[in-house]
Write an enzyme that holds these catalytic residues in place. Structure first.
Site, short mmCIF file in Angstrom:
data_model
loop_
_atom_site.label_atom_id
_atom_site.label_comp_id
_atom_site.label_asym_id
_atom_site.label_seq_id
_atom_site.Cartn_x
_atom_site.Cartn_y
_atom_site.Cartn_z
CE LYS A 66 11.11 -4.84 3.76
NZ LYS A 66 10.53 -3.98 2.69
CE LYS A 70 9.69 -5.88 -4.48
NZ LYS A 70 9.12 -4.52 -4.47
NE ARG A 91 3.88 -0.22 3.64
CZ ARG A 91 3.60 0.70 2.72
NH1 ARG A 91 2.44 1.35 2.77
NH2 ARG A 91 4.46 0.98 1.76
N1 BES Z 1 11.19 -3.67 -0.56
C1 BES Z 1 10.27 -2.83 -1.22
C2 BES Z 1 10.71 -1.38 -1.31
C3 BES Z 1 11.94 -1.05 -2.11
C4 BES Z 1 11.98 -1.24 -3.47
C5 BES Z 1 13.01 -0.45 -1.48
C6 BES Z 1 13.10 -0.87 -4.19
C7 BES Z 1 14.13 -0.08 -2.18
C8 BES Z 1 14.17 -0.29 -3.54
C9 BES Z 1 8.92 -2.82 -0.48
O1 BES Z 1 8.58 -4.01 0.15
C10 BES Z 1 7.90 -2.54 -1.53
O2 BES Z 1 7.79 -3.30 -2.44
N2 BES Z 1 7.18 -1.44 -1.38
C11 BES Z 1 6.22 -1.04 -2.35
C12 BES Z 1 5.02 -0.51 -1.62
C13 BES Z 1 3.80 -0.29 -2.50
C14 BES Z 1 3.21 -1.62 -2.88
C15 BES Z 1 2.81 0.53 -1.73
C16 BES Z 1 6.83 0.05 -3.23
O3 BES Z 1 7.57 0.86 -2.72
O4 BES Z 1 6.58 0.02 -4.42
ZN ZN Z 2 10.16 -5.21 0.81
ZN ZN Z 3 7.59 -5.41 -1.06
#
Ligand code: BES
Ligand code: ZN
Ligand code: ZN
Length: 466
Positions: A233, A245, A319
């Site tokens: 990724k 975020k 994803r």
């Molecule tokens: N990059 C983030 C996941 C992440 C956050 C990895 C903090 C490690 C530390 C990913 O793109 C993301 O934001 N995922 C969301 C998915 C949700 C919207 C279903 C998450 O994990 O909150």
């Molecule tokens: Zn991400």
């Molecule tokens: Zn994200």
């Protein structure tokens, strides 16, 4: 990167580093002079793992340095405190461990990583030349340690470089630099060409940024050798897109290309070791930004596989970009497909920051990776591709949604999403990792981190090595 390590030959006259196994401390002590016994006692020294003690030489000179260790998987870190704490001088490990190749390799790796720093944005503190130097023998163990350390160092640097200097184009440049070093072919499909060549999901996520999205593709090795494909990724910055975020979560998101940093570090290890494999590295590199061109919640996008995806949340972008890359990876029918991704916060809730989550459609592969991880202190822990949860990715409007309506089991849900696109891959592992150290420890400073790549490297060496 590791200029504190120098080559040791017969003309080197280093200050001795004497490793003492914690359990052997009493027997070691009983062989020492009364003066040494007194000094050791006065310092309350017991050769606990990682504990150092300088022994005086004659006339007030530095004599030698003792280092306690335990010869287990964590021995690496017992040695890692030395480079940063020794005074200026040239040091070398005592003969007592040079016969034990496995231990020498662990010690050497710790000594390499103990000198890792990320200081390219700081003015020279003038201390660089005054750092202790460690002279390592030119043996197999030291060479292996050097190779592993350089892979880890590359991964850390790529993560630590902030997003203003590590966008999709710079990530491509890093892959090209690495490829050039080892005679790999590196190409990239950039911007509009992603649509022409049917990588629509990567294009959609990356379109919101002024910096062109791309699929980076590195190929190395004999075309007839067993095929191994690594996918990483490469979200160079993740604002979350329109499902933005909160600022505290956004702060660390330069590390959202941490998966791509892992696969480049691992590729370096494989190429430098000249393993007899045909290696391919695929990195969907994008920036998840907000703009008039950015994708929106409720958009329905196309993927390379032909499945349509309804966007439940633009922050679940990893994803989406991985889907096209995994479809491409599986299409060549390689022996092994392994992806690394900072994919979910949920994996961190489940396992914490130090333990990546492992998913696989192949029990042998999963067991091998778990075992190697424990043996090398580069751990990961398997979670299931739980079939019962698949319907949570159903969508009323499209072939699937990119999120579940439920807040539970998020790491599994994300892995199940990827599974739809990795479907054809006979042996696939997905590693959901943090790629970041939250605190300083010897050899593991706060910042970008390699996780799982030593374990994967060993598995590839054992399965496909000469
Ligand atoms: N990059 C983030 C996941 C992440 C956050 C990895 C903090 C490690 C530390 C990913 O793109 C993301 O934001 N995922 C969301 C998915 C949700 C919207 C279903 C998450 O994990 O909150
Ligand atoms: Zn991400
Ligand atoms: Zn994200």
């Amino acid at each position: 990167m590791f200029d504190h390590i120098i080559a040791r030959d017969s003309s080197t006259n280093p200050i001795t580093i004497t490793p003492i196994a914690e359990g052997d401390f009493q027997s070691w002590l009983s062989d020492q002079s009364e003066t040494t016994k007194a000094w050791v006692a006065a310092n309350g020294y017991e050769a606990k793992r990682g504990a150092q003690l300088a022994l005086p030489g004659t006339n007030g000179a530095f004599g030698s340095v003792l280092i306690g260790y335990v010869d287990d998987a964590k021995a690496i870190w017992d040695f890692a405190g030395l480079p940063a704490s020794l005074p200026e001088g040239v040091y070398g490990l005592s003969a007592s461990i040079s016969d034990n190749a496995a231990l020498y390799e662990k010690a050497a790796l710790g000594l390499y990583l103990g000198g890792y720093r990320f200081d390219r944005y700081r003015k020279d503190d003038g201390k660089k030349d005054k750092r202790a130097k460690i002279a390592l023998h030119n043996n197999e163990a030291a060479k292996r340690a050097e190779n592993v350390a350089r892979g880890i160092g590359l991964a850390r640097d790529l993560i630590n470089i902030p997003a203003n200097d590590m966008g999709p184009a710079e990530l491509e440049a890093a892959a090209r630099t690495l490829g050039d070093e080892f005679g790999a072919k590196v190409s990239a499909i950039v911007g509009e060409d992603l649509l022409k060549q049917n990588f629509p999901a990567i294009h959609t996520v990356g379109y919101g940024s002024d910096r062109d999205p791309r699929l980076i593709d590195l190929v190395w090795g004999d075309a007839n050798a067993p095929k191994i494909t690594l996918v990483g990724k490469g979200v160079c910055f993740d604002t979350g897109g329109y499902d933005l975020k909160p600022s505290s979560n956004m702060l660390l998101m330069k590390k959202d290309m941490g998966g791509s940093a892992q696969v480049l570090g691992l590729a370096r290890m494989i190429m430098a070791a000249n393993l007899p494999v045909r290696l391919r590295v695929l990195i969907p590199a994008v920036e998840n930004m907000v703009s008039g061109r950015a994708y929106r919640p409720s958009d329905i996008l196309k993927t390379r596989k032909g499945l349509t995806v309804e966007v439940g949340n633009t922050d679940a972008e990893g994803r989406i970009v991985l889907s096209d890359a995994l479809t491409e990876a599986a299409s060549e029918n390689p022996e092994l497909v392994i992806d690394f991704a900072t994919l979910t916060g949920a994996a961190r809730v489940a396992l914490g920051l130090g333990l990546p989550a492992l998913f696989s459609n192949d029990d042998d592969l999963a067991n091998g990776l778990m075992e190697n991880g424990l043996a090398l202190n580069d751990p990961m822990w398997r979670l299931p591709l739980w079939d019962d949860y698949r319907p949570q990715l159903d969508s009323k409007a499209a072939d699937m949604n990119n999120i579940s309506g439920s807040p539970f089991g998020g790491a599994i849900i994300a892995a199940l999403f990827l599974d739809r696109f990795a479907e054809g891959a006979k042996s696939w592992a997905h590693i959901d990792l943090m790629a970041w150290n939250p605190t300083d420890r010897p050899g593991r400073p706060t910042g970008g981190e390699a996780q799982g790549i030593r374990a994967v490297f060993k598995l590839i060496e054992d399965r496909f090595g000469k």
